[in-house]
Scaffold this motif. Structure first.
Motif, PDB file in Angstrom:
ATOM      1  N   PRO B 115       1.131  -0.996  -0.293  1.00 15.80           N
ATOM      2  CA  PRO B 115       0.208  -0.044  -0.215  1.00 15.80           C
ATOM      3  C   PRO B 115       1.236   1.059  -0.027  1.00 15.80           C
ATOM      4  CG  PRO B 115      -0.104  -1.347   2.173  1.00 15.80           C
ATOM      5  CD  PRO B 115       0.709  -1.579   1.044  1.00 15.80           C
ATOM      6  N   ALA B 116       0.225   2.231  -0.969  1.00 12.32           N
ATOM      7  CA  ALA B 116       1.003   3.300  -0.802  1.00 12.32           C
ATOM      8  C   ALA B 116       0.022   4.371  -1.102  1.00 12.32           C
ATOM      9  CB  ALA B 116       1.769   3.630  -2.195  1.00 12.32           C
ATOM     10  N   PRO B 117       0.134   5.497   0.129  1.00 13.89           N
ATOM     11  CA  PRO B 117      -0.656   7.096   0.196  1.00 13.89           C
ATOM     12  C   PRO B 117      -1.199   7.477  -1.030  1.00 13.89           C
ATOM     13  CG  PRO B 117       1.510   7.242   1.461  1.00 13.89           C
ATOM     14  CD  PRO B 117       1.217   5.957   1.004  1.00 13.89           C
ATOM     15  N   ARG B 118      -2.140   8.002  -1.128  1.00 18.31           N
ATOM     16  CA  ARG B 118      -2.777   8.828  -2.360  1.00 18.31           C
ATOM     17  C   ARG B 118      -3.866   9.915  -1.668  1.00 18.31           C
ATOM     18  NH1 ARG B 118      -7.564   8.197  -6.447  1.00 18.31           N
ATOM     19  NH2 ARG B 118      -6.694   9.351  -7.813  1.00 18.31           N
ATOM     20  N   GLU B 119      -3.181  11.104  -1.942  1.00 17.50           N
ATOM     21  CA  GLU B 119      -3.511  11.804  -1.294  1.00 17.50           C
ATOM     22  C   GLU B 119      -5.234  12.245  -1.764  1.00 17.50           C
ATOM     23  OE1 GLU B 119      -1.768  15.619  -0.116  1.00 17.50           O
ATOM     24  OE2 GLU B 119      -3.565  17.175  -0.812  1.00 17.50           O
ATOM     25  N   ILE B 120      -5.957  12.061  -0.958  1.00 13.33           N
ATOM     26  CA  ILE B 120      -7.844  12.454  -2.309  1.00 13.33           C
ATOM     27  C   ILE B 120      -8.235  13.728  -1.654  1.00 13.33           C
ATOM     28  CG2 ILE B 120      -8.383  10.186  -2.652  1.00 13.33           C
ATOM     29  CD1 ILE B 120      -9.810  10.347  -0.188  1.00 13.33           C
ATOM     30  N   GLY B 121      -7.876  14.757  -0.897  1.00  8.67           N
ATOM     31  CA  GLY B 121      -7.943  15.851  -0.142  1.00  8.67           C
ATOM     32  C   GLY B 121      -7.389  16.305   1.054  1.00  8.67           C
ATOM     33  N   GLN B 122      -8.024  17.462   1.140  1.00  7.44           N
ATOM     34  CA  GLN B 122      -7.705  17.756   2.973  1.00  7.44           C
ATOM     35  C   GLN B 122      -8.656  17.839   3.463  1.00  7.44           C
ATOM     36  OE1 GLN B 122      -6.807  19.882  -0.436  1.00  7.44           O
ATOM     37  NE2 GLN B 122      -5.306  18.696  -0.809  1.00  7.44           N
ATOM     38  N   ILE B 123      -8.322  17.833   4.887  1.00  7.01           N
ATOM     39  CA  ILE B 123      -9.074  18.105   6.231  1.00  7.01           C
ATOM     40  C   ILE B 123      -8.818  19.688   7.019  1.00  7.01           C
ATOM     41  CG2 ILE B 123     -10.341  18.353   8.425  1.00  7.01           C
ATOM     42  CD1 ILE B 123     -10.671  15.560   7.615  1.00  7.01           C
ATOM     43  N   GLU B 124      -9.758  21.331   6.929  1.00  3.66           N
ATOM     44  CA  GLU B 124      -9.014  22.437   7.575  1.00  3.66           C
ATOM     45  C   GLU B 124     -10.232  22.328   8.396  1.00  3.66           C
ATOM     46  OE1 GLU B 124      -8.203  24.922   4.048  1.00  3.66           O
ATOM     47  OE2 GLU B 124     -10.143  24.742   4.085  1.00  3.66           O
ATOM     48  N   GLU B 125      -9.473  22.393   9.516  1.00  8.09           N
ATOM     49  CA  GLU B 125     -10.026  22.569  10.571  1.00  8.09           C
ATOM     50  C   GLU B 125      -9.618  24.384  11.427  1.00  8.09           C
ATOM     51  OE1 GLU B 125      -9.573  19.470  13.549  1.00  8.09           O
ATOM     52  OE2 GLU B 125      -8.166  19.017  11.527  1.00  8.09           O
ATOM     53  N   GLY B 126     -10.985  24.854  12.171  1.00  7.83           N
ATOM     54  CA  GLY B 126     -11.079  26.039  12.968  1.00  7.83           C
ATOM     55  C   GLY B 126     -11.857  26.343  13.743  1.00  7.83           C
ATOM     56  N   GLY B 127     -12.398  27.336  13.949  1.00  4.70           N
ATOM     57  CA  GLY B 127     -13.628  28.037  14.727  1.00  4.70           C
ATOM     58  C   GLY B 127     -13.679  29.085  14.535  1.00  4.70           C
ATOM     59  N   VAL B 128     -14.571  29.832  15.294  1.00 12.83           N
ATOM     60  CA  VAL B 128     -15.087  30.734  14.909  1.00 12.83           C
ATOM     61  C   VAL B 128     -16.120  31.073  16.610  1.00 12.83           C
ATOM     62  CG1 VAL B 128     -16.741  30.103  13.062  1.00 12.83           C
ATOM     63  CG2 VAL B 128     -16.678  32.637  13.895  1.00 12.83           C
ATOM     64  N   GLY B 129     -16.460  31.919  16.473  1.00 19.05           N
ATOM     65  CA  GLY B 129     -17.419  31.980  18.240  1.00 19.05           C
ATOM     66  C   GLY B 129     -17.025  30.934  19.156  1.00 19.05           C
ATOM     67  N   GLY B 130     -18.655  30.195  19.595  1.00 17.89           N
ATOM     68  CA  GLY B 130     -18.081  28.767  20.174  1.00 17.89           C
ATOM     69  C   GLY B 130     -18.575  27.815  19.387  1.00 17.89           C
ATOM     70  N   ILE B 131     -18.256  28.258  17.728  1.00 13.19           N
ATOM     71  CA  ILE B 131     -18.136  27.307  16.920  1.00 13.19           C
ATOM     72  C   ILE B 131     -16.885  26.333  16.194  1.00 13.19           C
ATOM     73  CG2 ILE B 131     -18.960  26.168  15.025  1.00 13.19           C
ATOM     74  CD1 ILE B 131     -21.467  28.509  14.629  1.00 13.19           C
ATOM     75  N   GLU B 132     -16.599  25.156  16.997  1.00 14.41           N
ATOM     76  CA  GLU B 132     -16.128  24.434  16.306  1.00 14.41           C
ATOM     77  C   GLU B 132     -15.672  23.888  15.507  1.00 14.41           C
ATOM     78  OE1 GLU B 132     -13.590  20.954  17.929  1.00 14.41           O
ATOM     79  OE2 GLU B 132     -13.863  22.147  19.540  1.00 14.41           O
TER      80      GLU B 132
END
Lengths: 123, 281
Positions: B115-132
């Protein structure tokens, strides 16, 4: 040399199938002995990767050239790797297409002339 | 508590509902917003979170060690998706066809495939106010989104409520997005198209055993067909959002409805409470 022609049925008079990966049958002709054989295309009922499967099958059977209408990019990659030449079919029936191929009335195809999944949308 | 917002038909107002719920709740508690519409995420346009972390998401695809391969063809034989083609003296791998089952390297007798990794996308994380805030972005040309959706959902924290913005439709990506949620809101619009796809979406949640309820968006007071459907199917009709020019104008500027209709906050809080009542215990 063995040449495969994309057919809608399994007889000499069957109409050509313009699709490669999803054609119903392949007429495989041994040009030296003029011996005909019809095989169902395993790609015809495939969930995905029809052209890859069809091309692999023909390579396994020692086919050196195919006569067809439209070939997608993945199928073309397999055909080229296998050293199978691709020709654009001329004629209505498998028989006519074969004669035109023998008389060199067909043009070679160097790269894919259909997008992925084109064959599944027809018929 | 994890609630998904789905719809069947696209453009009915999934993101509008998901964002409004998030903003209404965030004033009183921390919540998580998981945008699982990874082919066209748009929750961030309305919520405007500060995205601080970006993580690539990969899937395992076969890699060949040519020296070990005997061209036996076992891998191509077992691959249901024809992601490998074995020719007499070469092997072709089509990573975009691969569904990452691992069968080829498992069965390869020579261990020539790994098995070799293939990138299919990204996850982006952050927040605003009380929202994660978490969302996924699928790379252009990638056809299979469920692994990325799964990765977004793996960011789920159990200690705060989560809102999942699902993609439209009723196929694999939606199934992945709504699987495991406690409740699924089905957003529809009062048109024959909205109703048609609501029927499909309701069948889907029923099949999955997820309790559901309906929100009618852009209601102009002629919702008899949807009402009848909900009655017949015993689906609670939980909220009607009125057709409102101001809201549409705000939306076109990337502003959430609550910015121009702050009084709707109560309606969304009530909606949340109703969801909790019907949700899986």
């Amino acid at each position: 040399m063995k040449v495969a022609i994309c057919a809608q049925g399994n007889s000499h008079t069957a109409p050509l199938d313009p699709r490669f990966g999803r054609c119903g049958f392949f007429a495989i002709v041994d040009t030296t002995q003029n011996k005909w054989e019809f095989i169902p295309n395993p790609g015809a009922t495939s969930g995905g990767g029809a052209g890859i499967q069809a091309a692999q099958e023909l390579a396994k059977r020692g086919v050196k050239a195919i006569v067809t209408g439209r070939v997608g990019p993945n199928a073309m990659a397999v055909l080229q790797s296998a050293g199978i030449e691709v020709y654009t079919a001329v004629g209505e029936t498998v028989q006519e297409a074969y004669q035109n191929f023998q008389n060199k009335n067909t043009t070679p195809l160097e790269k894919a002339n259909a997008p992925s999944h084109a064959g599944i949308k027809q018929k | 508590m994890m609630i998904a917002v789905a719809s069947g038909k696209g453009g009915t107002g999934k993101t509008t509902v998901a964002v409004s719920l998030a903003l209404a709740l965030a004033d009183r508690q921390k919540i998580q917003y998981l945008d699982c519409d990874v082919e066209e995420p748009n929750g961030h346009i309305l919520l405007k979170p500060r995205l601080q972390k970006k993580t690539p998401v990969t899937v395992p695809v076969p890699r060949l060690d040519q020296a070990k391969c005997t061209f036996c063809g076992r891998c191509a034989q077992i691959c249901a998706y024809h992601a490998l083609a074995v020719l007499p003296a070469s092997v072709l791998i089509f990573p975009e066809m691969c569904h990452n089952c691992g069968g080829c390297w498992y069965f390869c007798p020579e261990k020539a495939l790994t098995p070799a990794p293939r990138e299919i996308g990204q996850i982006e994380e952050g927040g605003v106010g009380g929202i994660e805030f978490v969302h996924g972005r699928l790379n252009v040309g990638v056809a299979i989104s469920p692994p990325l959706i799964r990765a977004v959902k793996e960011r789920r924290r159990k200690d705060v409520p989560a809102i999942v913005d699902a993609p439209p439709g009723t196929s694999c990506p939606v199934i992945e997005a709504v699987s495991g949620v406690d409740f699924c809101l089905l957003v529809t619009e009062p048109t024959p198209f909205g109703l048609h796809d609501l029927e499909l979406a309701a069948e889907m949640t029923k099949e999955l055993g997820i309790p559901g309820g309906v929100v009618v968006n852009r209601s102009a007071g002629h919702d008899q067909e949807v009402e009848k459907f909900c009655r017949d199917k015993n689906l609670p009709l939980l909220l009607k959002i009125p057709l409102d020019r101001e809201v549409a104008a705000a939306y076109s500027r990337g502003w959430p409805p609550l910015t121009v209709r702050p009084r709707w906050k109560e309606d969304f809080l009530t909606l949340w409470e109703k969801c909790r009542e019907v949700a899986r215990p």
